[in-house]
Design an enzyme around this catalytic site. Structure first.
Site, PDB file in Angstrom:
ATOM      1  CG  HIS A 154      -0.467  -2.280  -1.127  1.00 47.09           C
ATOM      2  ND1 HIS A 154      -0.404  -2.736  -2.423  1.00 47.09           N
ATOM      3  CD2 HIS A 154      -1.711  -2.608  -0.687  1.00 47.09           C
ATOM      4  CE1 HIS A 154      -1.550  -3.304  -2.744  1.00 47.09           C
ATOM      5  NE2 HIS A 154      -2.357  -3.240  -1.715  1.00 47.09           N
ATOM      6  CD  GLU A 163      -4.121  -2.892   2.686  1.00 48.10           C
ATOM      7  OE1 GLU A 163      -4.815  -3.866   2.329  1.00 48.10           O
ATOM      8  OE2 GLU A 163      -3.802  -1.958   1.914  1.00 48.10           O
ATOM      9  CG  HIS A 164      -2.186  -7.381   0.971  1.00 50.23           C
ATOM     10  ND1 HIS A 164      -2.802  -8.244   0.092  1.00 50.23           N
ATOM     11  CD2 HIS A 164      -2.384  -6.140   0.459  1.00 50.23           C
ATOM     12  CE1 HIS A 164      -3.345  -7.561  -0.906  1.00 50.23           C
ATOM     13  NE2 HIS A 164      -3.100  -6.272  -0.701  1.00 50.23           N
ATOM     14  CD  GLU A 170      -4.535  -4.574  -4.244  1.00 52.12           C
ATOM     15  OE1 GLU A 170      -5.180  -3.570  -3.902  1.00 52.12           O
ATOM     16  OE2 GLU A 170      -3.870  -5.260  -3.437  1.00 52.12           O
TER      17      GLU A 170
END
Length: 948
Positions: A28, A31-32, A109
């Site tokens: 994750h 991905e950022h 997030e």
């Protein structure tokens, strides 16, 4: 108008299942990080800035076994956007400084997700998997797993990120879908040219298909009691099945879900509603990575229970198991005789999908299906194989089920805590009495049966031509002192569908907070009364929605026009003959109290409630509505309100699509004939009057109502006033200029939170703009966040002063293109026209007028507008919703206790409204009185609904 949008999406066959054990959330995080600049285009937010400049957007998501990136942009700039985007997969920068800062975005997030009951359920469920299975991993990642612990363990996150990228971001794992109006040969040439440099390491992609039966453990087949964040009772029954992706041509779980989720006579939900045990039921598989991957597929049944249903949850589960046993004992011909209904009319035959959504679906399909099924593999049921459906159905037995029971009544009785989201829970065996009953014969309930033949299935798909005036915009074809009707023929999409919408305006609704609550109750019970007889219409792809608006009841129906009048008349009949039983009334009154509470514990909802309470004169707060329910309501009060509501109305409607004008008038005629209402004795405005803020700064701070939730929200609002269409368009252009710099300054550089954004505000016709930051009290106090927002606005003002003519014209062109973009389906045009009817503005050519206004705007006009609204005479309102810091474990003080305090002054003269310090029962009457006293001394703008 023309559809000038192009889009691309890329799917990589790697996700959070591949996270290293010592760095949870790394997939994750990567991905950022890949979006933070590339060697060829090193600017951190350069891609976002490019897209914003040319009317585009982008996004990305990490699932269990796949990661997807997507963007859209104006066609003219598609090739350059593709090249910029491809560099993230060719040679991303991923500099150390950016890594340090982006960890905070990932953590924010995660913090925003923590109060979500659905996410908490997923994490708890995943923890039940076998220890060696990746389902038990912490896929989100946060500051603890990606910064603090690696630092303590001397793990170099920078090096590990680059290793993960080199290992997993390989061309042979990737599938790419592009959509544009170029020739296919041209698109192929671009893709070959741009993506040929994506590295291919030739290594085998991650494969988890040998890790089957992850939930075949003693801890799975138990009853789990969970304390939810919201006020909700819910029972979820879940089975973990063998992977079902290989059966995509049959889709066995779709058939089972359709029967389980049926809401008509004889269904599970129908019987539960009659007993007042449940208000909603959903069954099936969401096809996300959590629900379906290469190691298992989930089938779950989630039931929203009433108080009575919670206390009888074993009986609720028993009814579910009885229905399943009935299905399992029926022969295939009996069981599936009605199952053609859900696939009669594939939506893809009639609806164009937004390009960015379409390429996202296709690139993922390319990972799952053979090439002949890339476009429809996730949509169509290609084969009917009863034996495949039966094989899945026969696995849904009580002995293999997991029961998850959510209720606030579990508070203090759940000693266990899930590691990452802190969910409190307990685990126990199913009571022996029920275990014995479920393993026995399980005789079917006499009231449970399969669905009946469907009277709403359309058979006439002809297109209407007679008596259909061909106009560019809706025209009024009927008008009286009791109602009017707008009509427009569908002369573009030419499909046998239609949209019918009505607004039944009443003077009764806004008279008191109690009336607003009674109106909500009335609409909720009306939906309940209609649900069963109208469910067959829903199955036949006729959709309906009943909405409790600010000033009236909104009725919406859409679908194949042939049987649409049947559905509309059914709803009006139930409205005319409305009644309710005491037990149904009590059930919905209790549900409504929970609904209000669940809204108010969300910082963004509480902030909006407070902001509008300040700005809109005579608005009733959600807190006042909550208090009205707590104070108690009766069936007699409800019926008295309903009768008053129906006595005086004005019915305004819009019909668009495949109806003649004569057929359309019949809808209004049916409403007026059936309801027999009188004309309005007084005019009812459909907008609030708005407070004119004094020319100074006002600050209103409230404490979050969700105990222990660290999430805060800061909104800084600048009021402009009742301006015209041209100025509204100017404000849109300003906010478009502001979006990327706002993200870059407040999120990327200052790392204040995951969600940061500017917004155009049209508050009952009065214009303004705002900047919002969602942050955490564990990291920043709201005063500091506001100071940073002001720093941003100051720097943005300086940037605007030096704005080049080219940059200004480019942004104008982008906004013109967005407004001129062709509708992809009739519903988009209907939504736009309905807004004009609902607000009684009737500027149906608004888009073309806004485009004309944009083309005449100057840079000097834009810069001047911003500077004036940020100057010494600005009308500014700041609303802070303050989350709980790390040491705040006690509930906030109730009124009358210490803790009310004054709002901190940021700079200069700040007018304090109040510091809301509500008790856990949400009794904030004193605070609301303070706001009312403050606003009562202010001027009010006149009603301003016509933005010409």
């Amino acid at each position: 108008m023309e559809n000038d949008g192009s889009a691309a999406a890329l799917c990589i066959a790697v996700g959070s299942f591949s996270d290293p054990d010592d760095l949870p959330g790394l997939a994750h995080f990567l991905e950022h990080m890949v979006f933070m600049g590339s060697v060829k285009y090193p600017s951190e937010n350069g891609f976002d800035a490019f897209l914003k400049k040319h009317g585009g957007s982008d996004n990305a998501s990490t699932d269990c076994e796949r990661t997807i990136f997507q963007f859209d942009v104006q066609r003219k700039h598609f090739k350059e956007a593709l090249d910029r985007w491809a560099q993230f997969f060719i040679c991303p920068l991923m500099i150390k400084d950016a890594i340090e800062r982006e960890v905070e975005a990932v953590d924010s997030e995660y913090q925003l997700a923590k109060p979500s009951d659905s996410h908490r359920k997923e994490m708890l469920f995943g923890s039940l998997a076998k220890p060696n299975h990746p389902m038990s991993k912490f896929c989100w990642g946060n500051a603890q797993t990606l910064k603090t612990e690696p630092k303590n363990k001397k793990i170099n996150v920078y090096e590990r990120l680059r290793e993960f990228w080199k290992r997993h971001y390989s061309a042979h794992y990737m599938t790419l879908a592009v959509q544009s109006k170029e020739k296919l040969d041209t698109l192929e040439q671009w893709v070959r040219e741009i993506f040929s440099e994506v590295p291919n390491n030739g290594l085998p992609k991650p494969d988890f298909s040998d890790l089957l039966d992850p939930f075949d453990t003693p801890v799975f087949n138990k009853l789990y009691r969970v304390v939810p964040v919201r006020k909700v009772h819910a029972l979820t029954i879940t089975w973990a099945l063998p992977p079902q992706e290989k059966h995509y041509r049959v889709k066995p779980l779709h058939y089972i879900a359709w029967l389980i989720g049926h809401e008509g006579a004889g269904s599970i939900l129908s019987l539960l509603r009659k007993k007042c045990w449940a208000v909603a039921l959903f069954g099936g598989n969401s096809e996300t990575g959590f629900d379906q991957n290469s190691t298992y597929s989930i089938f779950s049944i989630s039931i929203t229970l009433t108080d009575e249903g919670f206390h009888n949850f074993y009986q609720v589960a028993h009814l579910v198991f009885q229905y399943l046993r009935m299905l399992q004992t029926l022969g295939p011909q009996q069981r599936y005789r009605t199952l053609t209904s859900p696939v009669l009319y594939p939506n893809s035959l009639f609806i164009s999908t937004d390009p960015i959504e379409y390429v996202e679906d296709v690139c993922e399909n390319m990972q799952l299906f053979p090439k002949e099924d890339f476009l429809t593999g996730d949509q169509l049921m290609f084969e009917f194989k009863p034996e495949v459906i039966s094989a899945a159905l026969n696995l849904l037995i009580p002995d293999k089920a997991n029961l998850l029971l959510l209720s606030p009544e579990h508070e203090g009785k759940c000693p266990l805590k899930e590691k990452w989201f802190g969910t409190q829970y307990s685990v126990e065996d199913v009571e022996p009495e029920w275990q014995q009953r479920w393993t026995g014969a399980l005789d079917p309930h006499l009231q449970l049966r399969l669905p009946e033949e469907n009277q709403f299935i359309a058979t006439d798909f002809s297109l209407k031509t007679a008596d259909c005036p061909d106009t560019d915009y809706p025209v009024r074809i009927s008008s009286s002192d009791r109602g009017c009707l707008w009509y427009k023929k569908d002369n573009k999409f030419k499909i046998p569908k239609a949209y019918v919408r009505f607004h039944l305006i009443s003077p009764e609704i806004q008279k008191s907070s109690k009336n607003l609550v009674l109106f909500d109750l009335f609409v909720n019970i009306l939906v309940h009364n209609v649900a069963e007889p109208a469910y067959e219409a829903d199955v036949a792809q006729l959709e309906y929605k009943l909405v409790a608006g600010e000033y009236g009841l909104v009725i919406k129906v859409k679908g194949f026009n042939h049987k649409l009048p049947l559905l509309f008349n059914l709803i009006v009949d139930h409205l005319a003959d409305f009644s309710t039983a005491p037990d149904v009334f009590a059930m919905f009154a209790e549900q409504l109290k929970k609904t209000y509470f669940n809204i108010l514990i969300k910082p963004e909802k509480l902030g909006k409630d407070v902001r509008l309470l300040v700005l809109e004169h005579a608005r009733w707060s959600m807190i006042q509505k909550y208090q009205a329910v707590v104070d108690g309501l009766s069936v007699d009060e409800l019926m008295e309100f309903v009768n008053s509501f129906k006595r005086e109305l004005f019915a305004e409607g819009l019909v668009q699509g495949n109806f003649t004008s004569m057929e359309s008038v019949q809808f209004l005629q049916y409403v007026t004939d059936k309801l027999q209402f009188q004309k309005l004795s007084v005019e009812v405005p459909v907008l609030f009057r708005v407070v004119e803020l004094p020319q100074k700064h006002h600050l209103c701070k409230v404490k979050s109502l969700n105990k222990g939730d660290a999430n805060s929200e800061v909104t800084v609002y600048y009021q402009s006033g009742p301006k015209n269409l041209r100025e509204h368009t100017l404000m849109e252009l300003l906010v478009m200029h502001m979006e990327e710099p706002c993200f870059d300054f407040l999120r990327t550089k200052e790392t204040l939170g995951y969600h940061v954004y500017p917004t155009c505000r049209n508050t009952s016709g009065v214009l303004g703009f705002s900047v919002t930051v969602e942050t955490q009290a564990t990291k920043f106090n709201t005063e500091l966040v506001e100071l940073k927002i002001e720093e941003f606005l100051q720097s943005f003002g300086e940037k605007m002063s030096s704005l080049s003519d080219e940059a200004f014209r480019s942004q104008v062109t982008a906004l013109v293109k967005l407004k001129g973009c062709e509708d992809t389906h009739l519903g988009e045009e209907v939504d736009r026209n309905w807004t004009e009817v609902l607000t009684q503005q009737y500027i149906f050519n608004r888009l073309s007028r806004e485009i004309d206004a944009l083309k005449l705007m100057t840079k000097a006009e834009l810069v001047s507008w911003f500077m004036v609204h940020r100057g010494e005479t600005s009308r500014k309102l700041s609303v802070h919703v303050v989350g709980f810091g790390p040491e705040e474990n006690d509930p906030p003080a109730a009124e009358g206790e210490d803790g009310g305090g004054s709002s901190a002054s940021l700079y200069g003269e700040v007018s304090r409204l109040t510091f809301l310090s509500p008790s856990q029962t949400l009794t904030t009457a004193t605070a609301i009185m303070d706001i009312r006293a403050f606003t009562s001394a202010l001027n009010l703008y006149p009603y301003h609904k016509i933005l010409k």
